[in-house]
Scaffold this active site. Structure first.
Site, PDB file in Angstrom:
ATOM      1  N   LYS A  22     -12.691   1.875  43.100  1.00  0.00           N
ATOM      2  CA  LYS A  22     -12.155   2.080  41.626  1.00  0.00           C
ATOM      3  C   LYS A  22     -11.000   1.425  42.036  1.00  0.00           C
ATOM      4  O   LYS A  22      -9.830   1.908  42.305  1.00  0.00           O
ATOM      5  CB  LYS A  22     -11.277   3.750  41.037  1.00  0.00           C
ATOM      6  N   GLY A  53      -2.769   6.348  48.047  1.00  0.00           N
ATOM      7  CA  GLY A  53      -1.753   6.082  47.674  1.00  0.00           C
ATOM      8  C   GLY A  53      -0.803   7.166  46.930  1.00  0.00           C
ATOM      9  O   GLY A  53      -0.353   7.922  48.425  1.00  0.00           O
ATOM     10  N   SER A  54       0.296   7.266  46.312  1.00  0.00           N
ATOM     11  CA  SER A  54       0.947   8.046  46.253  1.00  0.00           C
ATOM     12  C   SER A  54       0.711   9.910  46.207  1.00  0.00           C
ATOM     13  O   SER A  54      -0.447  10.384  45.786  1.00  0.00           O
ATOM     14  CB  SER A  54       1.555   7.911  45.277  1.00  0.00           C
ATOM     15  N   THR A  55       1.716  10.256  47.276  1.00  0.00           N
ATOM     16  CA  THR A  55       1.388  11.919  47.453  1.00  0.00           C
ATOM     17  C   THR A  55       1.013  12.811  46.091  1.00  0.00           C
ATOM     18  O   THR A  55       0.068  13.905  45.592  1.00  0.00           O
ATOM     19  CB  THR A  55       2.567  12.498  47.819  1.00  0.00           C
ATOM     20  N   GLU A  56       2.219  12.372  44.945  1.00  0.00           N
ATOM     21  CA  GLU A  56       1.534  12.982  43.759  1.00  0.00           C
ATOM     22  C   GLU A  56       0.503  13.079  43.462  1.00  0.00           C
ATOM     23  O   GLU A  56      -0.407  14.196  42.152  1.00  0.00           O
ATOM     24  CB  GLU A  56       2.769  12.040  42.150  1.00  0.00           C
ATOM     25  N   GLY A 116      -2.422  12.039  44.799  1.00  0.00           N
ATOM     26  CA  GLY A 116      -3.658  13.792  45.943  1.00  0.00           C
ATOM     27  C   GLY A 116      -3.867  14.607  45.204  1.00  0.00           C
ATOM     28  O   GLY A 116      -4.283  14.960  45.239  1.00  0.00           O
ATOM     29  N   GLU A 167      -4.854   9.698  51.564  1.00  0.00           N
ATOM     30  CA  GLU A 167      -4.149   8.549  53.409  1.00  0.00           C
ATOM     31  C   GLU A 167      -2.796   8.471  51.976  1.00  0.00           C
ATOM     32  O   GLU A 167      -2.415   7.836  50.958  1.00  0.00           O
ATOM     33  CB  GLU A 167      -4.677   7.147  53.077  1.00  0.00           C
ATOM     34  N   CYS A 216       2.906   1.980  53.387  1.00  0.00           N
ATOM     35  CA  CYS A 216       3.205   3.494  53.479  1.00  0.00           C
ATOM     36  C   CYS A 216       3.026   3.798  54.325  1.00  0.00           C
ATOM     37  O   CYS A 216       4.080   4.647  55.266  1.00  0.00           O
ATOM     38  CB  CYS A 216       1.276   3.931  53.001  1.00  0.00           C
ATOM     39  N   GLU A 266      10.469   7.771  49.108  1.00  0.00           N
ATOM     40  CA  GLU A 266       9.467   6.775  49.732  1.00  0.00           C
ATOM     41  C   GLU A 266       9.985   5.975  48.216  1.00  0.00           C
ATOM     42  O   GLU A 266       9.580   6.340  47.187  1.00  0.00           O
ATOM     43  CB  GLU A 266       7.651   7.216  49.407  1.00  0.00           C
TER      44      GLU A 266
HETATM   45  P1  NAP Z   1      -1.035   5.274  42.087  1.00  0.00           P
HETATM   46  O1  NAP Z   1      -1.126   6.672  40.903  1.00  0.00           O
HETATM   47  O2  NAP Z   1      -1.118   6.488  43.587  1.00  0.00           O
HETATM   48  O3  NAP Z   1      -2.455   4.629  42.349  1.00  0.00           O
HETATM   49  C1  NAP Z   1      -3.465   4.961  43.392  1.00  0.00           C
HETATM   50  C2  NAP Z   1      -4.927   4.437  42.685  1.00  0.00           C
HETATM   51  O4  NAP Z   1      -4.752   5.524  42.165  1.00  0.00           O
HETATM   52  C3  NAP Z   1      -4.792   4.107  41.566  1.00  0.00           C
HETATM   53  O5  NAP Z   1      -5.908   2.881  41.207  1.00  0.00           O
HETATM   54  C4  NAP Z   1      -4.570   4.719  40.082  1.00  0.00           C
HETATM   55  O6  NAP Z   1      -5.309   3.554  38.808  1.00  0.00           O
HETATM   56  C5  NAP Z   1      -5.171   5.937  40.575  1.00  0.00           C
HETATM   57  N1  NAP Z   1      -4.437   6.592  40.075  1.00  0.00           N
HETATM   58  C6  NAP Z   1      -3.765   7.457  39.211  1.00  0.00           C
HETATM   59  N2  NAP Z   1      -4.023   8.730  38.546  1.00  0.00           N
HETATM   60  C7  NAP Z   1      -4.696   8.791  39.151  1.00  0.00           C
HETATM   61  C8  NAP Z   1      -5.520   9.586  38.912  1.00  0.00           C
HETATM   62  N3  NAP Z   1      -4.684  11.058  38.538  1.00  0.00           N
HETATM   63  N4  NAP Z   1      -6.632  10.899  39.025  1.00  0.00           N
HETATM   64  C9  NAP Z   1      -7.204   9.975  40.268  1.00  0.00           C
HETATM   65  N5  NAP Z   1      -6.615   8.609  40.503  1.00  0.00           N
HETATM   66  C10 NAP Z   1      -5.704   8.023  39.924  1.00  0.00           C
HETATM   67  O7  NAP Z   1       0.534   5.350  43.157  1.00  0.00           O
HETATM   68  P2  NAP Z   1       1.009   3.371  41.705  1.00  0.00           P
HETATM   69  O8  NAP Z   1       1.133   4.270  40.901  1.00  0.00           O
HETATM   70  O9  NAP Z   1       0.246   2.555  42.089  1.00  0.00           O
HETATM   71  O10 NAP Z   1       2.319   3.653  42.697  1.00  0.00           O
HETATM   72  C11 NAP Z   1       2.904   4.099  42.411  1.00  0.00           C
HETATM   73  C12 NAP Z   1       3.875   5.323  43.390  1.00  0.00           C
HETATM   74  O11 NAP Z   1       3.009   4.908  44.913  1.00  0.00           O
HETATM   75  C13 NAP Z   1       4.527   3.755  44.754  1.00  0.00           C
HETATM   76  O12 NAP Z   1       5.959   3.726  44.150  1.00  0.00           O
HETATM   77  C14 NAP Z   1       4.568   4.287  46.216  1.00  0.00           C
HETATM   78  O13 NAP Z   1       6.404   5.436  45.754  1.00  0.00           O
HETATM   79  C15 NAP Z   1       3.502   4.752  45.828  1.00  0.00           C
HETATM   80  N6  NAP Z   1       2.395   4.221  46.714  1.00  0.00           N
HETATM   81  C16 NAP Z   1       2.405   4.566  48.277  1.00  0.00           C
HETATM   82  C17 NAP Z   1       0.571   3.502  48.672  1.00  0.00           C
HETATM   83  C18 NAP Z   1       0.587   4.521  50.090  1.00  0.00           C
HETATM   84  O14 NAP Z   1      -0.380   3.526  50.794  1.00  0.00           O
HETATM   85  N7  NAP Z   1       0.423   5.173  50.890  1.00  0.00           N
HETATM   86  C19 NAP Z   1      -0.121   2.870  47.905  1.00  0.00           C
HETATM   87  C20 NAP Z   1       0.016   2.345  46.669  1.00  0.00           C
HETATM   88  C21 NAP Z   1       1.596   3.453  46.068  1.00  0.00           C
HETATM   89  P3  NAP Z   1      -4.253   2.674  38.324  1.00  0.00           P
HETATM   90  O15 NAP Z   1      -3.768   1.799  39.137  1.00  0.00           O
HETATM   91  O16 NAP Z   1      -4.857   2.664  36.904  1.00  0.00           O
HETATM   92  O17 NAP Z   1      -2.881   3.920  38.384  1.00  0.00           O
END
Ligand code: NAP
Ligand code: MG
Length: 499
Positions: free
Chosen positions: A198, A250-253, A255, A272, A306, A403
């Site tokens: 995904k 992705g995000s800790t939230e 995760g 991660e 990250c 972050e």
């Molecule tokens: P994110 O929401 O954590 O997105 C990562 C992945 O998870 C995307 O494919 C996302 O889909 C999916 N996702 C979203 N909600 C989900 C859920 N409830 N259950 C399962 N999967 C879900 O990150 P983001 O909103 O793109 O970015 C927000 C913040 O996260 C950034 O500003 C940054 O601080 C942090 N971030 C960290 C990393 C890292 O490598 N550690 C990478 C990206 C972002 P969608 O794309 O459709 O939301």
């Protein structure tokens, strides 16, 4: 799209972008069950790039059923390991052959430099496939010299085997779309699992192009399924009762949401997550190398990394000179669209990310931080922001704690007597750290005391495919890359034979 972009675009990229992109399920290109599509945008100008089928729970279920059938059929997991090895090696070679095409597409969808995407993201993804291709033939168990105290007169032959976990859901972010997918796909497939990928809603394109390569390499239908969609598709995957494992970046939230969603069938989870990594410069460091490396630490990928070294700790005796040198270097960085080959810093990925980063910049200034350079938007179109160096910060400021995921660093002085480790470790995260010094004892002592999964000495972003990567604390569970990366995708069986 800008004139420059159109001018330099490969014909293959142009033709890929025309027409609606479908989901890839069971070796077929299909529409979403709902018939819906969504638009992916070019962050350099905010203009639409392509229409993509909008995968939702029903599509995820279809993909999981395809992956289950492919796994149960056994033609992947039980394929001769050297046949699996050759196919995955071929995936790496094909990625290299089409590197520029993938690099341009990544640049258009994510905003990063096409040159960097080709040389770093795509080339490294190819390396990851070849590294794990080699592991397909090396997933050995052990023979175990058992004692069996309750059967003192009998002899036994005991051994372990490593088996694939089963159906794996892979959820990746938008910052390194192809690369993060490859970190998960390659070990999962080498170990004989079947997968549902995904991609992030902002950057679904290179994942879909990758399906062409899996087909050409000869992977059987259903082994890799790719379903672009939004967070609800990720949630459907992580909550699905027939998925055996989720690997997430992705995000800790989010995760934490995945951990909650995994409870239904107690599926395995590797994560991660975020970071707020310390980068520590001692006064005895090679000054110029540390300036250049520290710039790379927080600016690489526009700070959307990250591991970004966004808390810069500098020994007080050189603090002013060093932070000014970093700010001067940052102000020289060439900002522009990813398809311009002279671009060093591209746009942020989306309006949302732009709002988030400029919001943090404003909050930092309101809290009393001083920007040595930058502090706001760059230009009038696209999601560009200025590289920003903040000083005069306090530990409790949001720009120090949270972050930001943009090109923003906070610099703080430390005193040699008091040390720096406690301040560096004062974070909910523990993903990476940088240390700059010519004193090898100090370097190794500090490396030992830092609570982070990766420590880089006299360099930053010192990654290698063979080195395990992952987080302490709220930066995640488990490790990717290296031999350890296979642990997430294998399970151990103990077999004990009475002779
Ligand atoms: P994110 O929401 O954590 O997105 C990562 C992945 O998870 C995307 O494919 C996302 O889909 C999916 N996702 C979203 N909600 C989900 C859920 N409830 N259950 C399962 N999967 C879900 O990150 P983001 O909103 O793109 O970015 C927000 C913040 O996260 C950034 O500003 C940054 O601080 C942090 N971030 C960290 C990393 C890292 O490598 N550690 C990478 C990206 C972002 P969608 O794309 O459709 O939301
Ligand atoms: Mg996009």
């Amino acid at each position: 799209m800008t004139a420059v972009a159109e001018h330099r675009l490969q014909p293959a990229v142009q033709s890929f972008l025309s027409g609606t992109k479908q989901l890839y399920i069971d070796g077929q290109w299909v529409d979403a069950a709902s018939g819906r599509t969504f638009t992916t945008y070019n962050p350099a100008d905010g203009q639409p790039l392509a229409e993509v089928a909008h995968g939702e729970a029903e599509d995820i279920d279809r993909a999981v059923r395809a992956a289950r059938r492919a796994f149960d059929a056994g033609h992947w997991a039980n394929m001769k390991p050297n046949a699996r090895e050759r196919m995955l090696w071929r995936v790496g070679d094909l990625l290299n052959e089409r590197a520029e095409e993938f690099g341009q597409l990544e640049a258009l969808d994510n905003g990063k430099s096409a040159g960097i995407a080709t040389a770093v993201d795509v080339a490294w993804a190819a390396d990851v496939f070849r590294y794990y291709a080699g592991w397909a033939t090396k997933l050995e168990g052990t023979t175990v010299p058992v004692s069996m105290p309750f059967a003192p007169d009998k002899q036994f032959h005991a051994y372990t085997t490593r088996e694939p976990v089963g159906v794996c859901g892979l959820i990746v972010p938008w910052n390194f779309p192809l690369l993060m997918a490859s970190w998960k796909l390659a070990p999962a497939l080498a170990a004989g699992n079947t997968v549902i990928l995904k991609p992030a809603e902002q950057t679904p394109l290179t994942a879909l192009l990758l399906a062409e390569i899996f087909e050409e390499a000869g992977l059987p239908p259903g082994v890799v399924n790719i379903v672009p969609g939004f967070g609800d598709a990720g949630a459907a995957l992580s909550g699905h009762l027939d998925v055996d494992k989720i690997a997430f970046t992705g995000s800790t939230e989010v995760g934490k949401k995945i951990v909650d969603a995994s409870k239904g069938n107690l599926k395995r989870v590797s994560l991660e997550l975020g970071g707020k990594s310390p980068n520590i410069v001692f006064a005895d460091a090679d000054f110029d190398a540390a300036v250049e490396g520290s710039l790379n630490a927080w600016l690489f990928n526009h700070g959307q990394s990250c591991v970004a070294g966004t808390r810069l700790f500098v020994e007080d005796t050189i603090f002013e000179k060093f932070t000014q040198a970093v700010a001067d270097a940052a102000s020289q960085v060439k900002i522009g669209p990813g398809l311009d080959p002279t671009t060093q810093l591209g746009p942020l990925v989306s309006q949302e990310q732009f709002d988030k980063v400029t919001g943090y910049m404003a909050a930092g200034i309101a809290d009393g931080a001083r920007a040595l350079t930058g502090g706001g938007r760059w230009g009038e179109v696209g999601y560009f922001v200025e590289p920003t160096v903040f000083v005069d910060v306090k530990p409790e400021f949001s720009i120090v704690q949270e972050e930001i995921f943009g090109p923003v660093v906070v610099a703080m002085p430390f005193n040699a007597e008091e040390g720096v480790v406690a301040a560096a470790n004062d974070s909910i995260y523990g993903l990476a750290a940088g240390i700059w010094t010519k004193d090898i004892s100090k370097a190794h002592r500090t490396a030992r005391e830092i609570k982070a999964g990766s420590v880089w000495i006299n360099q930053y972003n010192g990654f290698d495919t063979a080195m395990p990567f992952g987080g302490y604390k709220q930066s995640g569970w488990g490790r990717e890359l290296g031999a350890n990366g296979l642990d997430a995708y294998t399970t151990t069986k103990s077999v004990n034979v009475a002779l």
